[in-house]
Scaffold this active site. Structure first.
Site, short mmCIF file in Angstrom:
data_model
loop_
_atom_site.label_atom_id
_atom_site.label_comp_id
_atom_site.label_asym_id
_atom_site.label_seq_id
_atom_site.Cartn_x
_atom_site.Cartn_y
_atom_site.Cartn_z
N GLN A 1 -0.78 7.35 1.92
CA GLN A 1 -0.10 8.29 2.81
C GLN A 1 0.76 7.57 3.85
OE1 GLN A 1 0.17 11.21 1.90
NE2 GLN A 1 -1.62 12.50 2.09
N GLY B 1 0.85 -1.19 0.00
CA GLY B 1 0.00 0.00 0.00
C GLY B 1 0.89 1.24 0.00
N ALA B 2 0.78 2.05 -1.07
CA ALA B 2 1.66 3.22 -1.20
C ALA B 2 0.89 4.52 -1.00
CB ALA B 2 2.34 3.21 -2.57
N HIS C 1 -8.54 -1.68 19.17
CA HIS C 1 -8.24 -0.36 18.59
C HIS C 1 -9.55 0.24 18.12
CE1 HIS C 1 -6.14 2.87 16.72
NE2 HIS C 1 -6.43 2.50 15.49
N ASP D 1 2.06 -1.28 -4.64
CA ASP D 1 0.66 -0.83 -4.72
C ASP D 1 0.09 -1.31 -6.04
OD1 ASP D 1 -0.91 1.65 -3.04
OD2 ASP D 1 -1.76 1.10 -4.98
#
Length: 319
Positions: A12, A9-10, A175, A33
């Site tokens: 932020q 995953g590219a 979380h 990505d």
């Protein structure tokens, strides 16, 4: 030989992770990505800062899983981020599908990697990632507790006007809105926070507000950004976990880890303090909970369990 960290995953968080890892010279970086241009562009941009910041690592942007082959660490950020008004639960169905594909990629390319998951809803997605990939439970963890604890410590430092490095604390449980700030395990300049409450240096109501703000820490940032969610602090948190693993630092860090009887919880991932060393999660640290902490922790576990049950309804393979 330099270590290799692959970032799935590219977006932020992925881009920020790549930058932090490069500056620290922690490892060579592969930024993966499905949008190939995004990964290539960010990798090239960061690489072009190497002469300025003086780091020497290789950065590669790709959309091919074979480029991530034999990674020492994989950090997963792939998934749809929360949008304003969206709960972590709304994300579940969408992100489970994405995580299934990611898990296949990891299983085929880097079955020996230490895998850190950041995708929300965290506790359930990390459980799905472990089940889909079949990697050992001690090698698959979720990043949450470090971030939540860091938010809590920051808010306390602002309120008490004390440097953040003088504050020790941790946040446990799932979380999300049910996370548990451990007031009894919080120390300001080596003095228990309870003393500060007794002396009136911080009012109980103010502390409750800080706890509430910590729980909603991610949502507050989403509201400001409008198009996106937190990325600097989540990336810094995951890098701390990766560094403890790669350098065998054996740091005690709150992470979403697999519980097999610890804290009275079985067969579930939830936020607890763990020791991270070269064998992954080497130990779950059981701290003594007071009555209220135990009650809140159990409540948090219940919400994680409900979300886990919801995931099983979506995909029976997760049972």
């Amino acid at each position: 030989m330099r270590k290799k960290i692959s970032l799935i995953g590219a977006g932020q968080i992925g881009g920020t992770l790549a930058h932090l890892i490069a500056i620290k010279e922690l490892a060579d970086v592969v930024l993966f990505d499905v949008a190939e241009g995004l990964a290539k562009g960010k990798a090239l941009d960061i690489a072009q800062s190497s002469a300025i910041d003086g780091f020497d690592v290789n950065l590669l942007g790709t959309n091919k899983y074979e480029d991530t082959k034999n990674s020492d660490v994989i950090i997963v950020t792939a998934g749809v981020p929360r949008k304003p008004g969206m709960s972590r639960d709304d994300l579940l169905g969408i992100n489970l599908k994405i995580i299934k594909q990611v898990s296949d990629g990891i299983k085929n390319s880097s079955p020996k990697a230490f895998v850190i998951c950041i995708t929300n809803p965290l506790d359930v997605i990390v459980m799905a990632l472990q089940k889909y990939s079949g990697l050992p439970k001690n090698k698959v963890v979720g990043m949450a507790g470090i971030l939540d604890s860091s938010r809590f410590k920051y808010f306390l430092s602002q309120e008490l006007n004390i440097p953040v490095k003088k504050i020790r604390s941790l946040v446990l449980g799932g979380h999300g809105d049910s996370m548990v700030a451990m007031i009894d395990h919080t120390y300001i300049d080596n003095k228990p926070l309870i003393e500060f409450i007794k002396k009136g240096k911080i009012k109980k109501e103010k502390l409750e507000n800080i706890v509430e703000r910590t729980k909603k820490g991610g949502a507050e940032i989403i509201k400001y950004l409008e198009r996106g969610s937190a990325f600097y602090a989540p990336a810094a948190s995951a890098v701390e976990m990766a560094e403890s693993y790669l350098k065998n630092q054996k740091k005690e860090l709150p992470c979403a880890a697999y519980l097999n009887g610890e804290y009275g919880v079985k067969n579930l991932y939830a936020g607890v303090p763990v020791i991270i060393g070269s064998n992954g999660v080497e130990k779950v640290v059981e701290i003594k909970l007071n009555e209220e902490e135990r009650k809140n922790f159990d409540k948090s576990i219940k919400s994680v369990q409900e979300l886990s049950d919801a995931a099983v309804k979506i995909d029976q393979n997760l049972a």
